[in-house]
Design an enzyme around this catalytic site. Structure first.
Site, PDB file in Angstrom:
ATOM      1  N   ARG A 108     -26.323 101.780  48.207  1.00 51.23           N
ATOM      2  CA  ARG A 108     -26.172 103.152  48.710  1.00 51.23           C
ATOM      3  C   ARG A 108     -25.317 103.895  47.699  1.00 51.23           C
ATOM      4  O   ARG A 108     -24.185 103.496  47.407  1.00 51.23           O
ATOM      5  CB  ARG A 108     -25.502 103.175  50.086  1.00 51.23           C
ATOM      6  CG  ARG A 108     -25.073 104.582  50.506  1.00 51.23           C
ATOM      7  CD  ARG A 108     -24.697 104.711  51.938  1.00 51.23           C
ATOM      8  NE  ARG A 108     -25.879 104.688  52.782  1.00 51.23           N
ATOM      9  CZ  ARG A 108     -25.904 105.149  54.041  1.00 51.23           C
ATOM     10  NH1 ARG A 108     -24.820 105.669  54.576  1.00 51.23           N
ATOM     11  NH2 ARG A 108     -27.002 105.106  54.751  1.00 51.23           N
ATOM     12  N   CYS A 265     -31.079 110.737  62.696  1.00 49.02           N
ATOM     13  CA  CYS A 265     -30.748 109.449  62.064  1.00 49.02           C
ATOM     14  C   CYS A 265     -29.303 109.054  62.288  1.00 49.02           C
ATOM     15  O   CYS A 265     -28.960 107.886  62.087  1.00 49.02           O
ATOM     16  CB  CYS A 265     -31.091 109.485  60.580  1.00 49.02           C
ATOM     17  SG  CYS A 265     -30.038 110.574  59.617  1.00 49.02           S
ATOM     18  N   ARG A 293     -33.226 100.388  63.131  1.00 55.19           N
ATOM     19  CA  ARG A 293     -32.815 100.149  61.742  1.00 55.19           C
ATOM     20  C   ARG A 293     -32.813  98.651  61.453  1.00 55.19           C
ATOM     21  O   ARG A 293     -33.187  98.213  60.368  1.00 55.19           O
ATOM     22  CB  ARG A 293     -31.410 100.736  61.469  1.00 55.19           C
ATOM     23  CG  ARG A 293     -31.301 102.260  61.551  1.00 55.19           C
ATOM     24  CD  ARG A 293     -32.139 102.981  60.512  1.00 55.19           C
ATOM     25  NE  ARG A 293     -31.877 102.556  59.157  1.00 55.19           N
ATOM     26  CZ  ARG A 293     -30.888 102.998  58.390  1.00 55.19           C
ATOM     27  NH1 ARG A 293     -30.074 103.927  58.849  1.00 55.19           N
ATOM     28  NH2 ARG A 293     -30.729 102.558  57.148  1.00 55.19           N
TER      29      ARG A 293
END
Ligand code: CP
Length: 308
Positions: A108, A265, A293
């Site tokens: 990320r 989200c 997820r």
């Protein structure tokens, strides 16, 4: 060839459909098991996932950790600030070293070029856990959630409200692959990436850009929004003011189809992009979306390891 998952298109529409089926099947198959126990077949037994975070995360971190455990493997977390990457070791050298020590890498980060560079030098699968450009893992979970809520993807009318951000880019990419339509209600100056839109249109999706929330939502099967101020962005009053008419509230949801599903989200800024009445209301699927997820990450990991 090493399978990297930097974008939904790396898998393609057929593989994405197979991943969604796998995610749903595995979710059902283990529904009574404690979350930390592996699936009966433990298909990634012994595999190690290295997760590198240069930005904050709750869902991506926990879901990948639980996902690889359920597949029989294990995860380790590297906070970039506490690693040599954070002190200037090159992305290329980090890729080379992690490829010797782990079986897959999830990153990320902010700059999408960084994950492309990581993938270029890695000899194990690299997975995009969010960049400033895209968030493909999130959209796999979102599509799974829609299927579970009885929405067939081809021809689906999806309305996006608010900021033209990385999640929207991946949603638009998915539209081209899975043949659904997106009406983007975004204020002037906050548009999403034109390249994703052009690609989705070329794939057969109808992507409309509108400047008022009502036009975006009218008759929609799905209403989606996200935080107006993304990670790393300044809390700009001008942006909040521009976004205000795009808040998803009961009046706006009333314009969507009666069985429309609401997605976000998360994390949500309640009272900004969405009201409590919508996110906690009967048409909200956000907690299914968050749980998914895990199931989506499992399918992504299995695809990356050539099992789907
Ligand atoms: N939606 C999402 O990616 O959540 P996190 O930022 O908590 O990982």
């Amino acid at each position: 060839m090493t399978r990297h998952f930097l974008a939904l298109g790396d898998a393609g529409g057929d593989a994405l459909a197979a991943m969604l089926g796998d995610a749903m099947d595995r979710k059902v198959a283990r529904q009574d098991l404690p979350k930390g126990l592996p699936d009966a077949d433990a298909p990634l037994a012994g595999r190690v996932l290295a997760m590198v975070f240069e930005k904050s995360s709750t869902r991506t971190r926990v879901s990948f950790d639980v996902a690889i455990r359920q597949l029989g493997g294990s995860a380790l977390v590297l906070e970039a600030g506490n690693t040599q990457l954070g002190r200037g070791e090159t992305v290329a050298d980090t890729a080379r070293v992690l490829s010797r020590m782990a079986d897959a890498i999830m990153l990320r980060t902010d700059d999408h070029a960084k994950i492309e560079e990581l993938a270029h030098y890695a000899t194990v699968p690299v997975i995009n856990g969010l960049t400033d450009l895209s968030h493909p893992c999130q959209i796999v979970a979102d599509l799974q959630t829609l299927l579970e809520h009885g929405k067939a993807l081809p021809g689906l009318e999806v309305a996006w409200l608010g900021d033209g951000n990385n999640v929207l880019n991946s949603l638009v990419e998915a539209a081209g692959l899975m043949k659904f339509n997106v009406r983007i209600g975004v204020p002037e100056g906050y548009d999403s990436d034109a390249g994703f839109i052009a690609q989705a249109r070329a794939g057969g999706a109808r992507i409309d850009l509108v400047r008022d929330a009502q036009s975006a939502v009218r008759g929609a099967d799905v209403v989606v929004t996200d935080t107006w101020i993304s990670m790393g962005q300044a809390h700009a009053e001008a942006k909040l003011a521009a976004m205000a008419p795009f808040q998803v509230n009961d009046a706006l949801m009333a314009l969507a189809k009666p069985d429309a599903v609401f997605l976000h989200c998360l994390p949500a800024h309640r009272g900004e992009e969405v009201t409590d009445t919508v996110i906690d209301g009967p048409r909200s699927a956000v907690w299914d979306e968050a749980e998914n997820r895990i199931h989506a990450q499992k399918a992504i990991l299995r695809w990356a390891f050539g099992q789907i």
